[in-house]
Design an enzyme around this catalytic site. Structure first.
Site, PDB file in Angstrom:
ATOM      1  N   GLY A  56       0.768  -1.240   0.000  1.00 59.76           N
ATOM      2  CA  GLY A  56       0.000   0.000   0.000  1.00 59.76           C
ATOM      3  C   GLY A  56       0.795   1.283   0.000  1.00 59.76           C
ATOM      4  N   GLY A  57       0.501   2.117   1.023  1.00 56.98           N
ATOM      5  CA  GLY A  57       1.125   3.432   1.116  1.00 56.98           C
ATOM      6  C   GLY A  57       2.621   3.367   1.352  1.00 56.98           C
ATOM      7  N   THR A  58       3.073   2.341   2.067  1.00 55.57           N
ATOM      8  CA  THR A  58       4.515   2.199   2.302  1.00 55.57           C
ATOM      9  C   THR A  58       5.241   1.888   0.997  1.00 55.57           C
ATOM     10  OG1 THR A  58       4.034   1.336   4.509  1.00 55.57           O
ATOM     11  CG2 THR A  58       6.267   1.010   3.668  1.00 55.57           C
ATOM     12  N   ARG A  74      -8.184  -4.842   3.621  1.00 55.33           N
ATOM     13  CA  ARG A  74      -8.253  -5.677   4.825  1.00 55.33           C
ATOM     14  C   ARG A  74      -7.472  -6.977   4.643  1.00 55.33           C
ATOM     15  NH1 ARG A  74     -13.829  -5.610   8.159  1.00 55.33           N
ATOM     16  NH2 ARG A  74     -14.006  -3.364   8.521  1.00 55.33           N
ATOM     17  N   VAL A  75      -7.401  -7.461   3.414  1.00 57.91           N
ATOM     18  CA  VAL A  75      -6.678  -8.705   3.148  1.00 57.91           C
ATOM     19  C   VAL A  75      -5.575  -8.423   2.144  1.00 57.91           C
ATOM     20  CG1 VAL A  75      -6.817 -11.070   2.297  1.00 57.91           C
ATOM     21  CG2 VAL A  75      -8.707 -10.124   3.622  1.00 57.91           C
ATOM     22  N   ILE A  90      -5.252  -6.099  11.637  1.00 54.72           N
ATOM     23  CA  ILE A  90      -5.281  -7.556  11.685  1.00 54.72           C
ATOM     24  C   ILE A  90      -4.003  -8.138  11.091  1.00 54.72           C
ATOM     25  CG2 ILE A  90      -6.483  -9.651  10.952  1.00 54.72           C
ATOM     26  CD1 ILE A  90      -7.988  -7.943  13.023  1.00 54.72           C
ATOM     27  N   LYS A  92       7.664 -15.162  16.796  1.00 53.45           N
ATOM     28  CA  LYS A  92       7.726 -16.569  17.205  1.00 53.45           C
ATOM     29  C   LYS A  92       8.970 -17.247  16.639  1.00 53.45           C
ATOM     30  CE  LYS A  92       5.183 -20.922  17.243  1.00 53.45           C
ATOM     31  NZ  LYS A  92       3.888 -21.615  17.005  1.00 53.45           N
ATOM     32  N   HIS A 116       1.618  14.411  51.288  1.00 48.73           N
ATOM     33  CA  HIS A 116       1.764  12.980  51.573  1.00 48.73           C
ATOM     34  C   HIS A 116       0.451  12.227  51.368  1.00 48.73           C
ATOM     35  CE1 HIS A 116       5.416  13.998  54.323  1.00 48.73           C
ATOM     36  NE2 HIS A 116       5.656  14.219  53.045  1.00 48.73           N
ATOM     37  N   ARG A 121     -11.782   5.767  65.745  1.00 46.04           N
ATOM     38  CA  ARG A 121     -12.454   6.999  65.340  1.00 46.04           C
ATOM     39  C   ARG A 121     -12.339   8.107  66.383  1.00 46.04           C
ATOM     40  NH1 ARG A 121     -14.713   7.770  60.892  1.00 46.04           N
ATOM     41  NH2 ARG A 121     -14.374   5.564  60.469  1.00 46.04           N
TER      42      ARG A 121
END
Length: 504
Positions: A33-35, A62-63, A124, A135, A270, A427
């Site tokens: 895309g934009g990159t 999106r995908v 996503i 990982k 305090h 008290r």
């Protein structure tokens, strides 16, 4: 041998320099895309993601990276022969580095936009690529933070590749980021006060010089997914803030927010209010606060819910204070306060936003709803009725006592908290402390508020002995009738709220 780096970022700062460095050290760039367009416009040779996947970007972007040719290239174990045979048989090329930062969900979660608009900022593909790369950090370098570019460039220049400890540390940053990212999303979508899992999403602002004591390390974090008074303030002058400063600021601002219809001022020392007052002018309101406890305010924090003018600033500067907080400062007041070079000047306009309080205990966290509001069913329990001025003074005192550590007693004249007794284990001690302090500086009529019920009549008897004119307390003791009887004997109006305000 060519290596491959996949770059897809929303934050493009310093990206071109980093990408050129990688190209000069034998990396092919895959991008989206934009990159992709950004790097290509800068004259870099870039492979489009759909050339790799042989699928176009779809569903409004999106995908695009959710594909075996991407995740296979990231997750394949280089030392595993079956993995290598599999990727080769499917024409999957290995990816050696991932440079990804996420859609700006954090920045938009707290904005006043619709839920549907916020959901569009949920990334996503980005987290999926980051997690796959992290990982497999044994072989893949994963970069989420632009501040790591320099370290990676220095390491590749020196070693020819990134080192395993570096890759592991970068992988840890991935899961630290994505867990906070997911937590912010969960907090947006899960509409339960106490969900099965407690999610937290906070970003570090700075490491602090030390914590509550010099031997304790500390850092300052703010919520990524909400606005807040202790997040959205501006520091206009003075030294950096400390752990204790920030905690006291929080309490101080909460107190003055209880008096939105009045000019209100609070002094904290305090983590305890040492002066609270309301008034008709900025200067009068501060004067009254100062008079509550001229000793303890020294070295304390002062918050006001009104604009600080020059006259008030000049008076503030007569006392050593750590912090002055207000929604506004006139220009001449700001210049006056800045003559104290170490005085921290805080402009704060944000309302309170937290709905729950978290208390850390060893191995767990206690979560409770915040103590907001006051009882609307105040009952006079004695045959003696309070006057209008006494009732007003009792309500003022009750608002203050909520912020004093239990056992808590506040004695006031209706515009000033003249005696504050808190943190005592019984008290009657808190009562004696508060009344004695009030009578040191004031000889007129005084009323008393308690954060919880009286277990015995001794509090009422002592109040009568000391000339207290009216009392407000929650009630709820097995011996309430004894306290009411004592108040009737002494001719003191006593009101029950039915709501206690313990602050431990």
């Amino acid at each position: 041998m060519k290596k491959r780096v996949l770059i897809s970022v929303s934050d493009k700062s310093n990206l071109v320099e980093f990408a050129r460095f990688l190209v000069n050290h034998g990396y092919e760039i895959i991008s989206t895309g934009g990159t992709f367009q950004h790097l290509q416009n800068e004259g870099l040779e870039v492979i489009s993601i759909d050339e790799v996947t042989e699928f176009p970007e779809m569903l409004d972007g999106r995908v695009k990276t959710l594909h075996p040719k991407i995740h296979g290239g990231l997750l394949a174990l280089r030392e595993n022969k079956e993995h290598m045979q599999t990727v080769q048989s499917y024409g999957i090329e290995l990816i050696d580095m991932v440079v990804v930062n996420l859609y700006p969900f954090f920045e938009n979660a707290a904005k006043n936009i619709s839920l549907e608009e916020k959901i569009e900022f949920i990334d996503i593909g980005g987290p999926s690529m980051l997690r796959s790369a992290a990982k497999n950090y044994q072989s893949v370098t994963v970069v989420t933070d632009t501040s790591d570019y320099q370290t990676i460039m220095e390491e590749i220049s020196r070693e020819g590749h990134t080192l395993l400890p570096t890759r592991r540390a970068l992988a840890g940053k991935v899961f630290n980021l994505t867990s906070a990212y997911d937590a912010a999303i969960a907090r947006l979508l899960v509409d339960e006060p106490y969900p099965e899992y407690l999610n937290a999403s906070y970003r570090k602002v700075t490491e602090l010089r030390y914590g509550e004591n010099p031997q304790q390390s500390a850092a300052y974090y703010v919520a990524t997914d909400q606005k807040g008074a202790m997040k959205d303030f501006k520091q206009l002058g003075g030294k950096e803030l400390s752990f204790n400063n920030l905690r006291d600021m929080d309490l101080c601002w909460k107190v003055v927010q209880e008096f939105k219809e009045d000019l209100a001022c609070c002094a904290v020392k305090h983590s305890t209010p040492c002066g609270v007052a309301i008034g008709d002018t900025p200067l009068q309101t501060y004067h009254r606060t100062y008079e509550c406890d001229p000793v303890s305010i020294f070295g304390g924090i002062v918050a006001m819910n009104y604009q600080v003018d020059l006259e008030t600033a000049q008076e503030l500067n007569k006392t050593f204070l750590e912090i002055v907080m207000a929604p506004e400062f006139s220009q001449d007041a700001l210049e006056e306060l800045k003559t104290k070079k170490n005085l921290r000047i805080i402009q704060i306009t944000a309302p309170l936003s937290d709905r729950y309080t978290w208390v850390k205990i060893d191995g767990g966290i206690l979560v409770q709803e915040n103590d907001t509001g006051f009882s609307s069913t105040i009952e006079v329990k004695t045959v003696f009725q309070p006057t209008a001025s006494q009732l007003s003074a009792l309500i003022f005192s009750q608002r203050v006592v909520k912020y004093v550590k239990s056992n808590a007693i506040v004695v006031s004249n209706g515009t000033q908290a003249l005696g504050i007794g808190g943190g005592q284990v019984n008290r009657i001690w808190a009562t004696k402390q508060a009344i004695e302090r009030a009578k040191e500086k004031f000889s007129g009529d005084l009323v008393l508020a308690s954060d919880a019920f009286f277990p015995f009549r001794d509090v009422v008897d002592y109040c009568a002995q000391q000339g207290i004119k009216a009392i407000i307390q929650p009630g709820g003791s097995m011996r309430d009738e004894e306290s009411v009887e004592a108040a009737n004997e002494h001719g003191i109006p006593m009101l029950f709220t039915g709501t206690r305000h313990f602050l431990h």
